[in-house]
Write an enzyme that holds these catalytic residues in place. Structure first.
Site, short mmCIF file in Angstrom:
data_model
loop_
_atom_site.label_atom_id
_atom_site.label_comp_id
_atom_site.label_asym_id
_atom_site.label_seq_id
_atom_site.Cartn_x
_atom_site.Cartn_y
_atom_site.Cartn_z
N ARG A 1 56.36 -18.62 36.85
CA ARG A 1 57.65 -18.23 36.06
C ARG A 1 57.62 -16.89 35.27
NH1 ARG A 1 58.33 -22.98 32.26
NH2 ARG A 1 60.22 -21.76 31.46
N ASP A 2 56.63 -16.08 35.58
CA ASP A 2 56.78 -14.86 34.87
C ASP A 2 56.30 -13.60 35.92
OD1 ASP A 2 57.06 -13.18 32.67
OD2 ASP A 2 54.76 -13.51 31.97
N LEU A 3 57.18 -13.73 36.91
CA LEU A 3 56.60 -12.67 37.82
C LEU A 3 57.23 -11.22 37.59
CD1 LEU A 3 55.49 -11.99 40.72
CD2 LEU A 3 57.33 -12.69 41.76
#
Length: 82
Positions: free
Chosen positions: A55-57
């Site tokens: 969830r933090d690309l």
């Protein structure tokens, strides 16, 4: 080990982040860009197949090693795929 068990390991990557590459404002060879895209996509697919979502690309979480391979990092916000 249950399917909900997560094991984290780390490795030292000699190189720099994609963010540092982009900040140089130098063109990235199309073949290299496609290689990195594929490597990141395969890493994301692997996570998904294991029931997780990254969830933090962002470029700060993609590391380019000495052999010009992209490695996915930044797993603090990985969540289970429900």
């Amino acid at each position: 080990m249950s399917s909900s068990t997560v094991i984290a390991c780390s490795t030292k990557i000699l190189g720099e982040t994609l963010r540092k590459h982009l900040d140089k404002k130098e063109p990235i060879n199309e073949e290299i860009a496609l290689k990195w895209t594929l490597q990141v996509a395969l890493a994301l697919l692997h996570l998904y197949n294991k029931g997780h979502i990254h969830r933090d690309l962002k470029p700060d979480n993609i590391f380019i090693d000495e052999d010009a391979n992209a490695k996915l990092g930044g797993f603090a916000y990985v969540s289970e795929n429900r």
